[in-house]
Scaffold this active site. Sequence first.
Site, PDB file in Angstrom:
ATOM      1  N   ARG A   1       1.501   9.227  -6.344  1.00  0.00           N
ATOM      2  CA  ARG A   1       0.940  10.513  -6.806  1.00  0.00           C
ATOM      3  C   ARG A   1       1.039  10.803  -8.303  1.00  0.00           C
ATOM      4  O   ARG A   1       0.689  11.903  -8.704  1.00  0.00           O
ATOM      5  CB  ARG A   1       1.563  11.693  -6.045  1.00  0.00           C
ATOM      6  CG  ARG A   1       1.553  11.570  -4.530  1.00  0.00           C
ATOM      7  CD  ARG A   1       0.171  11.461  -3.980  1.00  0.00           C
ATOM      8  NE  ARG A   1       0.147  11.543  -2.516  1.00  0.00           N
ATOM      9  CZ  ARG A   1      -0.802  11.017  -1.761  1.00  0.00           C
ATOM     10  NH1 ARG A   1      -1.824  10.381  -2.297  1.00  0.00           N
ATOM     11  NH2 ARG A   1      -0.761  11.135  -0.464  1.00  0.00           N
TER      12      ARG A   1
ATOM     13  N   HIS B   1      -4.800  -0.913   6.274  1.00  0.00           N
ATOM     14  CA  HIS B   1      -4.528   0.021   7.382  1.00  0.00           C
ATOM     15  C   HIS B   1      -5.540  -0.054   8.548  1.00  0.00           C
ATOM     16  O   HIS B   1      -6.111   0.944   8.962  1.00  0.00           O
ATOM     17  CB  HIS B   1      -4.310   1.465   6.894  1.00  0.00           C
ATOM     18  CG  HIS B   1      -5.386   2.126   6.078  1.00  0.00           C
ATOM     19  ND1 HIS B   1      -6.688   2.168   6.446  1.00  0.00           N
ATOM     20  CD2 HIS B   1      -5.304   2.825   4.922  1.00  0.00           C
ATOM     21  CE1 HIS B   1      -7.357   2.860   5.543  1.00  0.00           C
ATOM     22  NE2 HIS B   1      -6.554   3.263   4.609  1.00  0.00           N
TER      23      HIS B   1
ATOM     24  N   HIS C   1       2.836  14.333   0.893  1.00  0.00           N
ATOM     25  CA  HIS C   1       2.057  15.538   0.564  1.00  0.00           C
ATOM     26  C   HIS C   1       2.991  16.738   0.501  1.00  0.00           C
ATOM     27  O   HIS C   1       4.067  16.738   1.116  1.00  0.00           O
ATOM     28  CB  HIS C   1       0.995  15.791   1.641  1.00  0.00           C
ATOM     29  CG  HIS C   1      -0.155  14.833   1.593  1.00  0.00           C
ATOM     30  ND1 HIS C   1      -1.053  14.798   0.552  1.00  0.00           N
ATOM     31  CD2 HIS C   1      -0.544  13.862   2.440  1.00  0.00           C
ATOM     32  CE1 HIS C   1      -1.947  13.852   0.770  1.00  0.00           C
ATOM     33  NE2 HIS C   1      -1.659  13.255   1.916  1.00  0.00           N
TER      34      HIS C   1
ATOM     35  N   ASP D   1      -9.125   3.049  -2.399  1.00  0.00           N
ATOM     36  CA  ASP D   1      -8.433   3.601  -1.222  1.00  0.00           C
ATOM     37  C   ASP D   1      -8.324   5.121  -1.263  1.00  0.00           C
ATOM     38  O   ASP D   1      -8.176   5.738  -2.308  1.00  0.00           O
ATOM     39  CB  ASP D   1      -7.037   3.013  -1.080  1.00  0.00           C
ATOM     40  CG  ASP D   1      -6.343   3.560   0.153  1.00  0.00           C
ATOM     41  OD1 ASP D   1      -6.767   3.216   1.264  1.00  0.00           O
ATOM     42  OD2 ASP D   1      -5.416   4.371   0.009  1.00  0.00           O
TER      43      ASP D   1
ATOM     44  N   HIS E   1       0.838  -1.209   0.000  1.00  0.00           N
ATOM     45  CA  HIS E   1       0.000   0.000   0.000  1.00  0.00           C
ATOM     46  C   HIS E   1       0.872   1.259   0.000  1.00  0.00           C
ATOM     47  O   HIS E   1       1.433   1.635   1.029  1.00  0.00           O
ATOM     48  CB  HIS E   1      -0.885  -0.026   1.255  1.00  0.00           C
ATOM     49  CG  HIS E   1      -1.906   1.061   1.311  1.00  0.00           C
ATOM     50  ND1 HIS E   1      -3.137   0.898   1.900  1.00  0.00           N
ATOM     51  CD2 HIS E   1      -1.897   2.346   0.876  1.00  0.00           C
ATOM     52  CE1 HIS E   1      -3.833   2.018   1.817  1.00  0.00           C
ATOM     53  NE2 HIS E   1      -3.090   2.919   1.204  1.00  0.00           N
TER      54      HIS E   1
ATOM     55  N   HIS F   1       1.366   5.371  -2.055  1.00  0.00           N
ATOM     56  CA  HIS F   1       0.833   6.405  -2.964  1.00  0.00           C
ATOM     57  C   HIS F   1       2.012   7.136  -3.586  1.00  0.00           C
ATOM     58  O   HIS F   1       2.774   7.788  -2.862  1.00  0.00           O
ATOM     59  CB  HIS F   1      -0.018   7.411  -2.184  1.00  0.00           C
ATOM     60  CG  HIS F   1      -1.193   6.793  -1.484  1.00  0.00           C
ATOM     61  ND1 HIS F   1      -2.437   6.663  -2.069  1.00  0.00           N
ATOM     62  CD2 HIS F   1      -1.315   6.261  -0.244  1.00  0.00           C
ATOM     63  CE1 HIS F   1      -3.271   6.076  -1.213  1.00  0.00           C
ATOM     64  NE2 HIS F   1      -2.614   5.820  -0.097  1.00  0.00           N
TER      65      HIS F   1
ATOM     66  N   HIS G   1     -10.524   0.072   2.144  1.00  0.00           N
ATOM     67  CA  HIS G   1     -10.165   1.057   3.174  1.00  0.00           C
ATOM     68  C   HIS G   1     -11.423   1.168   4.032  1.00  0.00           C
ATOM     69  O   HIS G   1     -12.402   1.783   3.624  1.00  0.00           O
ATOM     70  CB  HIS G   1      -9.822   2.363   2.434  1.00  0.00           C
ATOM     71  CG  HIS G   1      -9.951   3.642   3.185  1.00  0.00           C
ATOM     72  ND1 HIS G   1      -8.948   4.582   3.195  1.00  0.00           N
ATOM     73  CD2 HIS G   1     -10.957   4.184   3.894  1.00  0.00           C
ATOM     74  CE1 HIS G   1      -9.343   5.633   3.907  1.00  0.00           C
ATOM     75  NE2 HIS G   1     -10.553   5.416   4.331  1.00  0.00           N
TER      76      HIS G   1
ATOM     77  N   ASP H   1       1.295   2.547   3.683  1.00  0.00           N
ATOM     78  CA  ASP H   1       0.380   3.653   3.347  1.00  0.00           C
ATOM     79  C   ASP H   1       1.187   4.950   3.155  1.00  0.00           C
ATOM     80  O   ASP H   1       0.779   6.021   3.586  1.00  0.00           O
ATOM     81  CB  ASP H   1      -0.709   3.851   4.416  1.00  0.00           C
ATOM     82  CG  ASP H   1      -1.860   4.723   3.898  1.00  0.00           C
ATOM     83  OD1 ASP H   1      -1.824   5.136   2.723  1.00  0.00           O
ATOM     84  OD2 ASP H   1      -2.794   4.991   4.687  1.00  0.00           O
TER      85      ASP H   1
ATOM     86  N   ASN I   1      -5.325   9.197   7.880  1.00  0.00           N
ATOM     87  CA  ASN I   1      -6.584   8.445   7.800  1.00  0.00           C
ATOM     88  C   ASN I   1      -6.269   6.966   7.617  1.00  0.00           C
ATOM     89  O   ASN I   1      -5.690   6.604   6.595  1.00  0.00           O
ATOM     90  CB  ASN I   1      -7.399   8.960   6.605  1.00  0.00           C
ATOM     91  CG  ASN I   1      -8.692   8.184   6.406  1.00  0.00           C
ATOM     92  OD1 ASN I   1      -8.970   7.207   7.097  1.00  0.00           O
ATOM     93  ND2 ASN I   1      -9.493   8.595   5.436  1.00  0.00           N
TER      94      ASN I   1
HETATM   95  O1  DOR Z   1      -3.764   9.082   5.322  1.00  0.00           O
HETATM   96  C1  DOR Z   1      -4.124   8.677   4.233  1.00  0.00           C
HETATM   97  N1  DOR Z   1      -3.626   9.192   3.107  1.00  0.00           N
HETATM   98  N2  DOR Z   1      -5.051   7.718   4.167  1.00  0.00           N
HETATM   99  C2  DOR Z   1      -5.625   7.371   3.017  1.00  0.00           C
HETATM  100  O2  DOR Z   1      -6.469   6.523   3.018  1.00  0.00           O
HETATM  101  C3  DOR Z   1      -5.236   8.041   1.763  1.00  0.00           C
HETATM  102  C4  DOR Z   1      -3.890   8.606   1.853  1.00  0.00           C
HETATM  103  C5  DOR Z   1      -3.575   9.572   0.749  1.00  0.00           C
HETATM  104  O3  DOR Z   1      -3.814   9.279  -0.427  1.00  0.00           O
HETATM  105  O4  DOR Z   1      -3.006  10.645   1.048  1.00  0.00           O
END
Ligand code: DOR
Length: 477
Positions: free
Chosen positions: A77, A251, A353, A166, A73, A75, A193, A349, A322
Amino acid sequence: MAEVEAVVAPGETIAELDVTRAWLIDPASGREGPGEIVVEEGRVGAVTWLDGTEADGIAPDGVIVAPGFVDLHAHFREPGFEQAETIATGSAAAAHGGFTTVCLMPNTRPAIDEAAVLVAVGQAAAASGSPVRVLAYGAVTHGRAGEELAALGELADAGAIGFSDDGSPVRSAGVLRNALLYAAMLDLPIVDHPEEQGLTGGAEANEGLVATVLGLKGWPAAAEAAAVARDIAVLADVVATEPRARLHLTHLSVAESIDLVRRAKAAGLPVTCDVTPHHLALTDEWIAGARRYAWQAEGVNPDPWRDRALVAGPFDTSLRVNPPLRRPADVMACLAGLRDGTVDAIATDHAPHTRVDKDVEFGLAANGISGIETALGLLLEAVAAGQVPLGRVIAALTVGPARILGSRLPAPIGLNEGAPADLMIFDAGDRWEVNETSLRSLGHNSPLLGRALPGRVLLTVAAGRVAYLDEADPDRD
Ligand code: DOR
């Protein structure tokens, strides 16, 4: 003292690697102990297990060799949010964390809800030059909107390893039911999720003392447990007609969810789950300014104010995630689930950002922790505290996720003689500082910035090629 001698160049096939007097962990064969490993021209030449006097003085507190980690899991982007992470920077971060395979979530822009987007992700991975294997889930529904199923068959043909919305749950039980049925025919899992959004509107932090004192809107444990219960009930219904259906819950963060999965597994249902490293160590107290791990805070009613545990300012938005960071008791339940096998895998996860999305009020910040590089360090803290055996952690980062991926994982896990080398080497006795320079990810949204974590990764080799090399120390002893 272990010795690591290597002739290596980043990105190239590993020419030669000779690790002597190290600690080897091979969860595929169930073996762990003192040993030596030789790699030549990208392939494992020999694995030698040492015993008797040869093994004297070799303990799992120095150089450790393990199979490359698999992250179920993450991301990255791309496409759509390349200012937060690209497939190239995410792959570099993964390799720095010891991961040689990553499974990307489809909440990109556009979402990975059709084959063309999945193909573009694969092309970006190839263009990155990184040997880290980049796999991806397709969305369950168009645009992850929760209404209509995406073209699951086409996504599977294009290489999707499963399906997930997700970032959001599969919104309705009816859609989930159909998704489980279709995915079963494709022999792929639905990765949910679990979040009952009727309970999380505006929620900011785990419901409890910390949220109350800080004036943050509570995010109840029931929001997750209710969704887990729904998903398991739907799965039980589906398997009655389609025994190939498979559900993976990602998660998990509260004790009630772990219990529900434990019971579902005992009843024979095809359900698996993962927990993140942050939910296995950090708690909601960190939002108030505590910096102790869950096991240091355990007690009937821990209270960071009463315990004078506050050592940092409150509202660090890198802690907004999350599902939210939970009570120490929930972390302890997740650790218990990891120990007893209820938790199949540890998945990061990894959610990078930008500063723009994080440098705002706590409740307005984007959810997520940039965590693929700090996973091993946090987990080693739990190991050092006696919360979980090292071998169990490594299994949950390798064979555990591999079982869930099944035949979609391109190469078997293990320190296998003759096979292309797919391994990572770390020094459990050395620490590294998490900071904006040491992190390879573009996402610096980590609550661990400034902290020295155990387990410096020395080398990561994916599919026979060097994915990460600790430049400071190519020849160490
Ligand atoms: O904290 C999280 N960030 N939980 C998620 O389910 C999505 C993820 C995100 O894409 O930033």
